[in-house]
Design an enzyme around this catalytic site. Sequence first.
Site, PDB file in Angstrom:
ATOM      1  N   CYS A   1       0.815  -1.227   0.000  1.00 44.78           N
ATOM      2  CA  CYS A   1       0.000   0.000   0.000  1.00 44.78           C
ATOM      3  C   CYS A   1       0.846   1.274   0.000  1.00 44.78           C
ATOM      4  CB  CYS A   1      -0.943   0.010   1.205  1.00 44.78           C
ATOM      5  SG  CYS A   1      -2.120  -1.345   1.147  1.00 44.78           S
TER       6      CYS A   1
ATOM      7  N   HIS B   1      -3.397   7.435   2.451  1.00 45.05           N
ATOM      8  CA  HIS B   1      -3.794   6.125   1.944  1.00 45.05           C
ATOM      9  C   HIS B   1      -5.218   5.842   2.409  1.00 45.05           C
ATOM     10  CE1 HIS B   1      -3.920   2.000   0.891  1.00 45.05           C
ATOM     11  NE2 HIS B   1      -3.770   1.543   2.112  1.00 45.05           N
TER      12      HIS B   1
ATOM     13  N   ASN C   1     -10.064   0.040  -0.443  1.00 44.19           N
ATOM     14  CA  ASN C   1      -8.597   0.098  -0.355  1.00 44.19           C
ATOM     15  C   ASN C   1      -8.020  -0.460  -1.663  1.00 44.19           C
ATOM     16  OD1 ASN C   1      -5.889  -0.236   0.170  1.00 44.19           O
ATOM     17  ND2 ASN C   1      -6.170  -1.188   2.182  1.00 44.19           N
TER      18      ASN C   1
END
EC number: 2.3.1.180
Length: 323
Positions: A113, A250, A280
């Site tokens: 990520c 994020h 996500n």
Amino acid sequence: MIRSVVRGTGAALPRRIMKNADFEGMVETSDEWIAQRTGIRQRHIAADDETTASLGEAAARAALDNAGLTPDDIDLIVLATSTPNNTFPATAVDIQNRLGMHHGFAFDLQAVCSGFVYAVTTADLYIRGGLAKRVLVIGSETFSRILDWSDRSTCVLFGDGAGAMVLEAGEGTGSIADRGVLAASLRSDGTHKDKLFVDGGPSTTGTVGYLRMEGREVFKHAVGMITDVIEATFSAAGITAEDLDWFVPHQANKRIIDASAKKLGIAEQKVVVTVDLHGNTSAASVPLALSVAVADGRIKKGDLVLLEAMGGGFTWGAVLVRW
Ligand code: UT7
């Protein structure tokens, strides 16, 4: 001094939207649980003909259009991904070929990520080191391919998509009034490698594997790690939270975003949130959020923008950019 200045951004999303309610017949969950615990309301899921390479290509073309450039103007592609089309060659090389680009060089970067934050930092070093003048930085993922669709604790959290940014060498004075990448701070710590991982790989099982996560454990560490690396970036640049125009974190969980912003003293109206729309999307999450906020006119030339991410490894990092 040379600065890496943002010239354009772009995004690409799979055609199919999957709403929280669509999970209700598949696993024991509810729209209410997902929305309350994560802030996610929907995510895009790739069809068979949509891949990390095709989404990355589409996002790259959108960023090039936005910059008023063509693939001929680019000399490096850095693709952040954990879901490459093949184990090798790098999907970045596939995207280079799809763009009809047969000069320069391209490679993948894997930091889960945190991939886009690592990739922007890497591209900045290539530009400031004189090895590249214009770099396409892409985050593209198809996490739907590595989800265990019977595991409710993970399958509801992730989505597919891609975002891209063109960075270009420009002149700066060395002050934080310059446009471009101003400061960055990156971290990793492999003691946490079993808290968020994929249970397969070419050198172990010879398979691709599925994503496994101890969500509560990741959550426990996230806010502290995120705020530490942002404070390091603030101190490297000599700024405080009040100097920021936009915080683009994020997009894993709205609760993590809210808690991080609160701890840092970043006002709610400066936080860009797209987790409700995209879920996500790992390395694509920051450039997708950036593209949304640039396209709707929130992020403008001269704004001070903070990017942040944290994910598997653990890896985490922050980058400060004057737009
Ligand atoms: O991008 C990389 C970084 N990743 C992240 O940042 C993810 C970090 N973690 C999180 O966002 C959160 O920990 C989750 C969203 C994954 C989970 O939220 P939580 O508030 O930490 O819930 P929990 O794991 O403590 O689970 C609470 C309950 C459990 O049941 P029991 O043990 O209390 O009976 C789970 O089994 O919720 C249950 N549960 C669900 N219930 C309905 C877990 N998943 C689901 C689900 N639907 N999809």
